[in-house]
Design a protein around this motif. Structure first.
Motif, PDB file in Angstrom:
ATOM      1  N   ASP A 141      10.119  -5.171   9.280  1.00 38.36           N
ATOM      2  CA  ASP A 141      10.724  -5.631  10.536  1.00 38.36           C
ATOM      3  C   ASP A 141      10.068  -5.019  11.771  1.00 38.36           C
ATOM      4  OD1 ASP A 141      12.565  -7.156   9.062  1.00 38.36           O
ATOM      5  OD2 ASP A 141      13.936  -5.458   8.896  1.00 38.36           O
ATOM      6  N   ARG A 142       8.879  -4.441  11.624  1.00 40.01           N
ATOM      7  CA  ARG A 142       8.135  -3.892  12.761  1.00 40.01           C
ATOM      8  C   ARG A 142       6.705  -4.413  12.715  1.00 40.01           C
ATOM      9  NH1 ARG A 142       8.822   2.493  13.367  1.00 40.01           N
ATOM     10  NH2 ARG A 142       8.104   1.913  15.447  1.00 40.01           N
ATOM     11  N   TYR A 143       6.068  -4.397  13.856  1.00 40.98           N
ATOM     12  CA  TYR A 143       4.626  -4.647  13.871  1.00 40.98           C
ATOM     13  C   TYR A 143       3.909  -3.373  13.429  1.00 40.98           C
ATOM     14  CZ  TYR A 143       4.771  -9.143  16.305  1.00 40.98           C
ATOM     15  OH  TYR A 143       4.962 -10.457  16.628  1.00 40.98           O
ATOM     16  N   LEU A 144       2.909  -3.551  12.587  1.00 40.14           N
ATOM     17  CA  LEU A 144       2.101  -2.421  12.124  1.00 40.14           C
ATOM     18  C   LEU A 144       0.632  -2.740  12.349  1.00 40.14           C
ATOM     19  CD1 LEU A 144       1.551   0.251  10.623  1.00 40.14           C
ATOM     20  CD2 LEU A 144       1.625  -1.052   8.474  1.00 40.14           C
ATOM     21  N   PHE A 156       0.844  -1.192   0.000  1.00 41.28           N
ATOM     22  CA  PHE A 156       0.000   0.000   0.000  1.00 41.28           C
ATOM     23  C   PHE A 156       0.879   1.241   0.000  1.00 41.28           C
ATOM     24  CE2 PHE A 156       0.590  -0.987   4.528  1.00 41.28           C
ATOM     25  CZ  PHE A 156       1.038   0.230   5.024  1.00 41.28           C
ATOM     26  N   THR A 157       0.291   2.331  -0.437  1.00 40.23           N
ATOM     27  CA  THR A 157       0.912   3.656  -0.385  1.00 40.23           C
ATOM     28  C   THR A 157      -0.118   4.619   0.185  1.00 40.23           C
ATOM     29  OG1 THR A 157       2.326   3.226  -2.307  1.00 40.23           O
ATOM     30  CG2 THR A 157       1.947   5.530  -1.732  1.00 40.23           C
ATOM     31  N   ALA A 209       6.546  -0.989   2.854  1.00 38.67           N
ATOM     32  CA  ALA A 209       7.973  -1.267   3.033  1.00 38.67           C
ATOM     33  C   ALA A 209       8.593  -0.431   4.138  1.00 38.67           C
ATOM     34  CB  ALA A 209       8.713  -1.034   1.717  1.00 38.67           C
ATOM     35  N   ASP A 210       8.013   0.727   4.431  1.00 35.11           N
ATOM     36  CA  ASP A 210       8.558   1.587   5.482  1.00 35.11           C
ATOM     37  C   ASP A 210       8.434   0.965   6.868  1.00 35.11           C
ATOM     38  OD1 ASP A 210       9.266   3.615   3.689  1.00 35.11           O
ATOM     39  OD2 ASP A 210       7.246   4.473   3.751  1.00 35.11           O
TER      40      ASP A 210
END
Length: 415
Positions: free
Chosen positions: A275-278, A258-259, A271-272
Protein backbone atom coordinates in the motif's frame (compact mmCIF):
# COMPACT_ATOMS: atom_id res chain seq x y z
CA UNK A 1 13.46 -19.39 -8.00
CA UNK A 2 13.58 -15.78 -9.15
CA UNK A 3 12.42 -14.70 -12.64
CA UNK A 4 15.93 -13.43 -13.40
CA UNK A 5 17.47 -16.76 -12.37
CA UNK A 6 14.97 -18.54 -14.60
CA UNK A 7 16.06 -16.18 -17.39
CA UNK A 8 19.67 -17.33 -17.01
CA UNK A 9 18.65 -20.98 -16.94
CA UNK A 10 16.40 -20.73 -19.96
CA UNK A 11 18.89 -18.70 -21.97
CA UNK A 12 21.65 -21.09 -20.92
CA UNK A 13 19.54 -24.04 -22.01
CA UNK A 14 20.13 -22.98 -25.60
CA UNK A 15 23.72 -24.11 -25.24
CA UNK A 16 22.60 -27.56 -24.12
CA UNK A 17 20.05 -27.75 -26.92
CA UNK A 18 22.74 -27.26 -29.54
CA UNK A 19 25.38 -29.42 -27.87
CA UNK A 20 24.68 -32.29 -30.23
CA UNK A 21 24.97 -30.16 -33.34
CA UNK A 22 27.79 -30.81 -35.73
CA UNK A 23 30.97 -29.03 -34.62
CA UNK A 24 32.90 -27.17 -37.30
CA UNK A 25 36.38 -25.79 -37.17
CA UNK A 26 37.43 -22.15 -36.89
CA UNK A 27 40.79 -20.40 -36.89
CA UNK A 28 42.19 -17.39 -35.07
CA UNK A 29 45.42 -15.80 -36.24
CA UNK A 30 47.14 -12.66 -35.06
CA UNK A 31 50.01 -10.40 -35.98
CA UNK A 32 50.42 -8.33 -32.83
CA UNK A 33 53.61 -6.31 -32.57
CA UNK A 34 55.17 -6.63 -29.12
CA UNK A 35 53.81 -10.06 -28.21
CA UNK A 36 56.48 -12.19 -26.58
CA UNK A 37 56.92 -15.94 -26.43
CA UNK A 38 55.19 -17.17 -23.29
CA UNK A 39 52.50 -14.47 -23.30
CA UNK A 40 48.94 -15.75 -22.98
CA UNK A 41 45.79 -14.64 -24.76
CA UNK A 42 42.74 -15.84 -22.85
CA UNK A 43 39.46 -16.20 -24.73
CA UNK A 44 36.52 -16.47 -22.33
CA UNK A 45 32.97 -17.09 -23.48
CA UNK A 46 30.67 -14.13 -22.85
CA UNK A 47 27.42 -15.41 -21.39
CA UNK A 48 24.54 -13.20 -22.44
CA UNK A 49 22.35 -11.51 -21.42
CA UNK A 50 24.23 -10.84 -18.17
CA UNK A 51 27.80 -10.43 -19.50
CA UNK A 52 29.14 -13.12 -17.21
CA UNK A 53 32.07 -15.26 -18.33
CA UNK A 54 32.78 -18.96 -18.74
CA UNK A 55 36.02 -20.75 -19.62
CA UNK A 56 36.89 -20.83 -23.29
CA UNK A 57 40.50 -21.46 -24.27
CA UNK A 58 44.00 -20.03 -23.83
CA UNK A 59 46.48 -19.31 -26.59
CA UNK A 60 50.12 -19.32 -25.49
CA UNK A 61 52.33 -17.29 -27.82
CA UNK A 62 55.17 -19.38 -29.21
CA UNK A 63 56.63 -16.96 -31.74
CA UNK A 64 57.12 -13.24 -30.94
CA UNK A 65 54.58 -11.03 -32.63
CA UNK A 66 52.20 -13.76 -33.80
CA UNK A 67 49.79 -16.46 -32.67
CA UNK A 68 47.55 -19.13 -34.15
CA UNK A 69 44.71 -21.21 -32.81
CA UNK A 70 42.41 -23.85 -34.27
CA UNK A 71 39.18 -24.76 -32.52
CA UNK A 72 35.73 -26.23 -33.09
CA UNK A 73 32.26 -24.98 -32.26
CA UNK A 74 28.68 -26.14 -32.79
CA UNK A 75 27.30 -22.61 -33.11
CA UNK A 76 28.25 -18.94 -33.15
CA UNK A 77 30.33 -17.86 -30.13
CA UNK A 78 31.00 -14.56 -28.42
CA UNK A 79 34.42 -14.28 -26.75
CA UNK A 80 36.29 -11.73 -24.71
CA UNK A 81 40.05 -11.81 -25.27
CA UNK A 82 42.28 -10.63 -22.42
CA UNK A 83 46.04 -10.22 -22.61
CA UNK A 84 48.22 -11.81 -19.92
CA UNK A 85 51.88 -11.03 -20.61
CA UNK A 86 54.50 -13.37 -19.21
CA UNK A 87 56.31 -10.38 -17.70
CA UNK A 88 54.89 -7.04 -16.62
CA UNK A 89 51.24 -6.11 -17.06
CA UNK A 90 48.85 -5.23 -19.82
CA UNK A 91 48.30 -1.53 -20.50
CA UNK A 92 45.14 -0.01 -19.04
CA UNK A 93 42.20 0.55 -21.37
CA UNK A 94 38.64 1.76 -21.30
CA UNK A 95 37.41 -1.80 -21.82
CA UNK A 96 38.09 -5.08 -20.08
CA UNK A 97 39.19 -6.94 -23.19
CA UNK A 98 38.61 -7.38 -26.91
CA UNK A 99 35.19 -8.81 -27.85
CA UNK A 100 35.29 -11.24 -30.79
CA UNK A 101 32.38 -12.92 -32.57
CA UNK A 102 33.34 -16.25 -34.15
CA UNK A 103 31.15 -18.45 -36.32
CA UNK A 104 31.87 -22.09 -37.19
CA UNK A 105 34.07 -22.08 -40.29
CA UNK A 106 35.41 -18.56 -39.68
CA UNK A 107 39.02 -17.53 -40.04
CA UNK A 108 39.51 -14.41 -37.92
CA UNK A 109 42.71 -12.38 -38.07
CA UNK A 110 43.81 -9.75 -35.57
CA UNK A 111 46.39 -7.04 -36.22
CA UNK A 112 47.76 -4.36 -33.93
CA UNK A 113 50.23 -3.91 -31.09
CA UNK A 114 50.50 -5.39 -27.62
CA UNK A 115 50.36 -1.99 -25.91
CA UNK A 116 46.89 -1.44 -27.41
CA UNK A 117 45.81 -5.01 -27.98
CA UNK A 118 42.20 -4.40 -26.96
CA UNK A 119 41.91 -1.98 -29.89
CA UNK A 120 43.42 -4.24 -32.54
CA UNK A 121 41.77 -4.58 -35.95
CA UNK A 122 39.63 -7.64 -36.66
CA UNK A 123 39.31 -9.18 -40.10
CA UNK A 124 37.59 -12.21 -41.56
CA UNK A 125 34.13 -13.54 -40.71
CA UNK A 126 31.57 -10.81 -40.06
CA UNK A 127 34.39 -8.28 -39.81
CA UNK A 128 34.98 -8.24 -43.57
CA UNK A 129 31.86 -6.13 -44.08
CA UNK A 130 33.16 -2.60 -44.87
CA UNK A 131 30.42 -0.77 -42.96
CA UNK A 132 31.12 -2.72 -39.78
CA UNK A 133 34.87 -2.42 -40.22
CA UNK A 134 34.60 1.37 -40.47
CA UNK A 135 32.37 1.58 -37.40
CA UNK A 136 34.70 -0.53 -35.27
CA UNK A 137 37.78 1.36 -36.48
CA UNK A 138 36.37 4.65 -35.13
CA UNK A 139 35.18 3.00 -31.93
CA UNK A 140 38.62 1.49 -31.35
CA UNK A 141 40.35 4.80 -32.09
CA UNK A 142 38.20 6.63 -29.52
CA UNK A 143 38.69 3.88 -26.97
CA UNK A 144 42.44 3.81 -27.44
CA UNK A 145 42.75 7.55 -26.70
CA UNK A 146 40.41 7.30 -23.72
CA UNK A 147 42.26 4.26 -22.45
CA UNK A 148 45.48 6.23 -22.47
CA UNK A 149 43.89 8.77 -20.15
CA UNK A 150 43.18 5.96 -17.69
CA UNK A 151 46.77 4.73 -17.99
CA UNK A 152 48.01 8.26 -17.27
CA UNK A 153 45.81 8.41 -14.17
CA UNK A 154 47.21 5.11 -12.95
CA UNK A 155 50.81 6.18 -13.56
CA UNK A 156 50.19 9.46 -11.70
CA UNK A 157 48.69 7.58 -8.78
CA UNK A 158 51.70 5.25 -8.61
CA UNK A 159 54.05 8.23 -8.29
CA UNK A 160 51.72 9.69 -5.60
CA UNK A 161 50.67 12.64 -7.75
CA UNK A 162 47.06 12.78 -6.59
CA UNK A 163 46.26 16.03 -8.41
CA UNK A 164 47.43 14.69 -11.78
CA UNK A 165 45.64 11.40 -11.17
CA UNK A 166 42.36 13.22 -10.52
CA UNK A 167 42.89 15.41 -13.58
CA UNK A 168 43.40 12.46 -15.91
CA UNK A 169 40.50 10.58 -14.28
CA UNK A 170 38.27 13.58 -14.92
CA UNK A 171 39.37 13.71 -18.57
CA UNK A 172 38.62 10.01 -18.81
CA UNK A 173 35.10 10.49 -17.39
CA UNK A 174 34.32 13.48 -19.63
CA UNK A 175 35.96 12.07 -22.75
CA UNK A 176 32.77 11.69 -24.77
CA UNK A 177 31.29 15.08 -23.82
CA UNK A 178 31.21 17.09 -27.04
CA UNK A 179 33.71 14.77 -28.72
CA UNK A 180 33.27 15.03 -32.52
CA UNK A 181 34.42 11.44 -32.85
CA UNK A 182 31.21 10.34 -31.16
CA UNK A 183 29.14 12.00 -33.88
CA UNK A 184 31.15 10.19 -36.53
CA UNK A 185 30.72 6.89 -34.69
CA UNK A 186 26.95 7.42 -34.47
CA UNK A 187 26.82 8.28 -38.17
CA UNK A 188 28.69 5.10 -39.07
CA UNK A 189 26.43 3.07 -36.78
CA UNK A 190 23.37 4.36 -38.62
CA UNK A 191 25.00 3.61 -41.96
CA UNK A 192 25.75 0.05 -40.83
CA UNK A 193 22.19 -0.46 -39.61
CA UNK A 194 20.84 0.95 -42.88
CA UNK A 195 23.00 -1.51 -44.80
CA UNK A 196 21.48 -4.35 -42.74
CA UNK A 197 17.72 -3.67 -42.58
CA UNK A 198 17.07 -7.26 -41.55
CA UNK A 199 19.69 -7.26 -38.84
CA UNK A 200 23.14 -8.78 -38.52
CA UNK A 201 24.86 -11.07 -36.06
CA UNK A 202 26.79 -8.12 -34.63
CA UNK A 203 23.65 -6.03 -34.09
CA UNK A 204 21.76 -9.01 -32.66
CA UNK A 205 24.44 -9.77 -30.07
CA UNK A 206 24.71 -6.07 -29.28
CA UNK A 207 20.99 -5.86 -28.45
CA UNK A 208 20.67 -8.92 -26.19
CA UNK A 209 22.18 -7.33 -23.04
CA UNK A 210 19.90 -4.31 -23.59
CA UNK A 211 16.78 -6.46 -23.30
CA UNK A 212 16.89 -6.06 -19.53
CA UNK A 213 15.78 -2.45 -19.96
CA UNK A 214 14.32 -2.24 -23.47
CA UNK A 215 10.52 -1.65 -23.56
CA UNK A 216 8.70 -4.81 -24.62
CA UNK A 217 7.12 -3.26 -27.72
CA UNK A 218 10.48 -1.96 -28.90
CA UNK A 219 12.14 -5.34 -28.32
CA UNK A 220 9.40 -7.11 -30.32
CA UNK A 221 9.63 -4.59 -33.14
CA UNK A 222 13.38 -5.14 -33.44
CA UNK A 223 12.90 -8.90 -33.42
CA UNK A 224 10.32 -8.82 -36.20
CA UNK A 225 12.76 -7.04 -38.52
CA UNK A 226 15.28 -9.88 -38.25
CA UNK A 227 15.81 -12.25 -41.15
CA UNK A 228 14.56 -15.80 -40.70
CA UNK A 229 18.15 -17.00 -40.63
CA UNK A 230 18.99 -14.74 -37.69
CA UNK A 231 15.80 -15.72 -35.85
CA UNK A 232 16.74 -19.38 -36.14
CA UNK A 233 20.38 -18.80 -35.14
CA UNK A 234 21.74 -19.55 -31.68
CA UNK A 235 21.69 -15.90 -30.64
CA UNK A 236 18.37 -15.28 -32.41
CA UNK A 237 16.72 -17.96 -30.29
CA UNK A 238 18.43 -16.54 -27.22
CA UNK A 239 17.02 -13.10 -28.05
CA UNK A 240 13.49 -14.47 -28.39
CA UNK A 241 13.72 -16.46 -25.18
CA UNK A 242 15.17 -13.60 -23.13
CA UNK A 243 12.63 -11.18 -24.60
CA UNK A 244 9.80 -13.44 -23.44
CA UNK A 245 11.28 -13.74 -19.96
CA UNK A 246 11.72 -9.98 -19.63
CA UNK A 247 8.01 -9.48 -20.25
CA UNK A 248 7.57 -10.68 -16.67
CA UNK A 249 9.18 -7.41 -15.56
CA UNK A 250 7.22 -5.09 -17.84
CA UNK A 251 5.27 -2.15 -16.47
CA UNK A 252 1.99 -3.30 -14.96
CA UNK A 253 3.31 -6.78 -14.08
CA UNK A 254 3.41 -7.97 -10.44
CA UNK A 255 6.75 -7.07 -8.84
CA UNK A 256 8.73 -10.15 -7.74
CA UNK A 257 8.96 -10.87 -4.03
CA UNK A 258 12.25 -10.11 -2.31
CA UNK A 259 13.94 -10.32 1.08
CA UNK A 260 16.78 -8.01 2.12
CA UNK A 261 19.01 -7.66 5.16
CA UNK A 262 19.63 -3.94 5.70
CA UNK A 263 22.83 -2.25 6.85
CA UNK A 264 21.16 -2.00 10.27
CA UNK A 265 20.69 -5.75 10.43
CA UNK A 266 16.92 -5.71 9.89
CA UNK A 267 15.15 -8.02 7.45
CA UNK A 268 12.65 -6.41 5.09
CA UNK A 269 10.46 -7.95 2.40
CA UNK A 270 8.28 -6.69 -0.41
CA UNK A 271 5.23 -7.23 1.79
CA UNK A 272 6.53 -4.65 4.26
CA UNK A 273 5.85 -1.92 1.68
CA UNK A 274 2.30 -2.94 0.83
CA UNK A 275 0.00 0.00 0.00
CA UNK A 276 3.00 2.34 -0.43
CA UNK A 277 5.14 3.44 -3.31
CA UNK A 278 8.58 1.84 -3.19
CA UNK A 279 11.55 3.04 -5.24
CA UNK A 280 14.44 0.60 -5.58
CA UNK A 281 17.59 2.59 -6.31
CA UNK A 282 20.81 0.82 -7.35
CA UNK A 283 23.61 3.32 -6.90
CA UNK A 284 27.38 3.46 -6.57
CA UNK A 285 30.54 5.30 -7.57
CA UNK A 286 29.61 6.11 -11.14
CA UNK A 287 29.03 9.43 -12.93
CA UNK A 288 25.32 8.71 -13.29
CA UNK A 289 24.82 8.14 -9.57
CA UNK A 290 26.94 11.16 -8.67
CA UNK A 291 24.83 13.33 -10.97
CA UNK A 292 21.39 12.15 -9.88
CA UNK A 293 21.79 11.26 -6.21
CA UNK A 294 20.81 14.75 -5.00
CA UNK A 295 17.62 14.55 -7.06
CA UNK A 296 16.72 11.17 -5.55
CA UNK A 297 17.15 12.59 -2.04
CA UNK A 298 14.99 15.58 -2.95
CA UNK A 299 12.27 13.26 -4.29
CA UNK A 300 12.33 11.20 -1.09
CA UNK A 301 12.05 14.28 1.12
CA UNK A 302 9.15 15.60 -0.97
CA UNK A 303 7.05 12.45 -0.93
CA UNK A 304 8.09 10.44 2.14
CA UNK A 305 5.20 11.84 4.17
CA UNK A 306 2.87 10.86 1.32
CA UNK A 307 3.87 7.22 1.42
CA UNK A 308 7.09 6.96 -0.61
CA UNK A 309 9.85 4.68 0.63
CA UNK A 310 13.23 4.20 -0.99
CA UNK A 311 15.50 1.17 -0.69
CA UNK A 312 19.07 1.87 -1.73
CA UNK A 313 21.10 -1.01 -3.14
CA UNK A 314 24.85 -0.60 -3.36
CA UNK A 315 27.86 -2.88 -3.42
CA UNK A 316 29.78 -1.47 -0.44
CA UNK A 317 29.16 1.66 1.58
CA UNK A 318 32.58 1.21 3.19
CA UNK A 319 34.22 1.68 -0.21
CA UNK A 320 32.34 4.93 -0.76
CA UNK A 321 33.27 6.16 2.71
CA UNK A 322 36.91 5.34 1.99
CA UNK A 323 36.87 7.44 -1.19
CA UNK A 324 35.13 10.29 0.63
CA UNK A 325 37.69 10.32 3.44
CA UNK A 326 40.57 10.28 0.95
CA UNK A 327 39.49 13.54 -0.71
CA UNK A 328 41.00 16.83 0.52
CA UNK A 329 38.53 18.78 2.66
CA UNK A 330 39.93 22.18 1.81
CA UNK A 331 39.64 22.06 -1.98
CA UNK A 332 37.15 21.08 -4.63
CA UNK A 333 37.42 17.78 -6.43
CA UNK A 334 35.53 18.03 -9.75
CA UNK A 335 33.89 14.98 -11.24
CA UNK A 336 31.63 14.25 -14.17
CA UNK A 337 28.55 16.45 -13.85
CA UNK A 338 29.49 18.12 -10.54
CA UNK A 339 31.94 20.83 -9.48
CA UNK A 340 32.86 19.05 -6.25
CA UNK A 341 32.31 15.35 -5.60
CA UNK A 342 33.03 15.49 -1.85
CA UNK A 343 29.64 16.90 -0.74
CA UNK A 344 27.92 14.46 -3.10
CA UNK A 345 29.63 11.53 -1.40
CA UNK A 346 28.77 13.03 1.98
CA UNK A 347 25.11 13.02 0.95
CA UNK A 348 25.39 9.43 -0.22
CA UNK A 349 26.65 8.45 3.23
CA UNK A 350 23.68 10.12 4.89
CA UNK A 351 20.77 8.70 2.91
CA UNK A 352 17.62 8.82 5.00
CA UNK A 353 16.18 5.67 3.54
CA UNK A 354 16.74 1.94 3.94
CA UNK A 355 20.10 0.73 2.63
CA UNK A 356 21.17 -2.81 1.71
CA UNK A 357 24.66 -3.81 0.64
CA UNK A 358 25.14 -6.39 -2.08
CA UNK A 359 28.68 -7.52 -1.24
CA UNK A 360 27.76 -9.14 2.06
CA UNK A 361 27.28 -12.58 3.57
CA UNK A 362 23.57 -12.34 2.78
CA UNK A 363 22.94 -13.98 -0.61
CA UNK A 364 19.33 -12.77 -0.60
CA UNK A 365 20.63 -9.23 -1.10
CA UNK A 366 22.27 -10.22 -4.36
CA UNK A 367 19.20 -12.16 -5.46
CA UNK A 368 17.13 -8.99 -5.78
CA UNK A 369 19.43 -7.96 -8.63
CA UNK A 370 18.55 -11.16 -10.46
CA UNK A 371 14.84 -10.94 -9.61
CA UNK A 372 14.55 -7.48 -11.14
CA UNK A 373 17.27 -7.86 -13.81
CA UNK A 374 19.08 -4.82 -12.45
CA UNK A 375 22.26 -4.05 -14.37
CA UNK A 376 24.54 -1.05 -13.89
CA UNK A 377 24.20 2.27 -12.04
CA UNK A 378 21.98 4.14 -11.45
CA UNK A 379 19.03 1.81 -11.93
CA UNK A 380 15.49 2.40 -10.65
CA UNK A 381 12.38 0.31 -10.12
CA UNK A 382 9.18 1.97 -8.93
CA UNK A 383 6.67 -0.42 -7.34
CA UNK A 384 3.15 0.90 -6.88
CA UNK A 385 0.88 0.51 -3.84
CA UNK A 386 -0.82 -2.36 -5.65
CA UNK A 387 2.47 -4.27 -5.87
CA UNK A 388 3.00 -3.85 -9.62
CA UNK A 389 5.99 -2.46 -11.48
CA UNK A 390 5.26 1.09 -12.64
CA UNK A 391 8.70 2.11 -13.92
CA UNK A 392 11.92 0.17 -14.42
CA UNK A 393 15.07 1.36 -16.17
CA UNK A 394 18.06 3.62 -15.76
CA UNK A 395 17.61 7.37 -15.16
CA UNK A 396 14.55 7.67 -17.40
CA UNK A 397 12.71 5.42 -14.90
CA UNK A 398 13.53 7.93 -12.17
CA UNK A 399 11.98 10.77 -14.16
CA UNK A 400 8.98 8.56 -14.91
CA UNK A 401 8.67 7.92 -11.16
CA UNK A 402 8.67 11.68 -10.54
CA UNK A 403 5.77 12.09 -12.97
CA UNK A 404 3.82 9.25 -11.40
CA UNK A 405 4.32 10.53 -7.86
CA UNK A 406 3.44 14.05 -8.94
CA UNK A 407 0.35 12.94 -10.82
CA UNK A 408 1.58 14.55 -14.03
CA UNK A 409 0.04 13.74 -17.44
CA UNK A 410 1.78 10.76 -18.95
CA UNK A 411 2.99 9.63 -15.55
CA UNK A 412 0.74 6.60 -15.27
CA UNK A 413 2.28 3.20 -15.84
CA UNK A 414 1.81 1.66 -19.25
CA UNK A 415 -0.78 -1.10 -19.50
Amino acid sequence: MTPRYRLFLLCGALTMATACAYARGFRLEGRIEGLQAGDTLRFERILLPSWKYAPGFDVVVRKPGAFRYRGKSEHDRYYLMTYRPKAGRAAAGDRGGKPVIVRPGDRIDMTGSADAIYYCRLGGGIYDEPALSSLLAVDDSLGRIRGRYLENAREASERNDAAASREWSEKFSRFYDGNPGVDRKNMLRKAYEAANPHGSLYLLIDKIPMLSYTPAKEAHKAYETLSEGLKKSYFGRMYADCMARMEQLAEGKPAPDFTLVTTEGRTVTKADFKDRYLLLYHWGLCPGSIYIDRQVRDLFEKYREKGLQVVGLTESIADIRSVYESLPAGEKTPSAGVDDIRPVLAGMLEHGWIEAELETGHPENRQIMEAYAIEGWPFFVLIGPDGTIQARNYTNAFYQAKKILGGEPGGTAAE
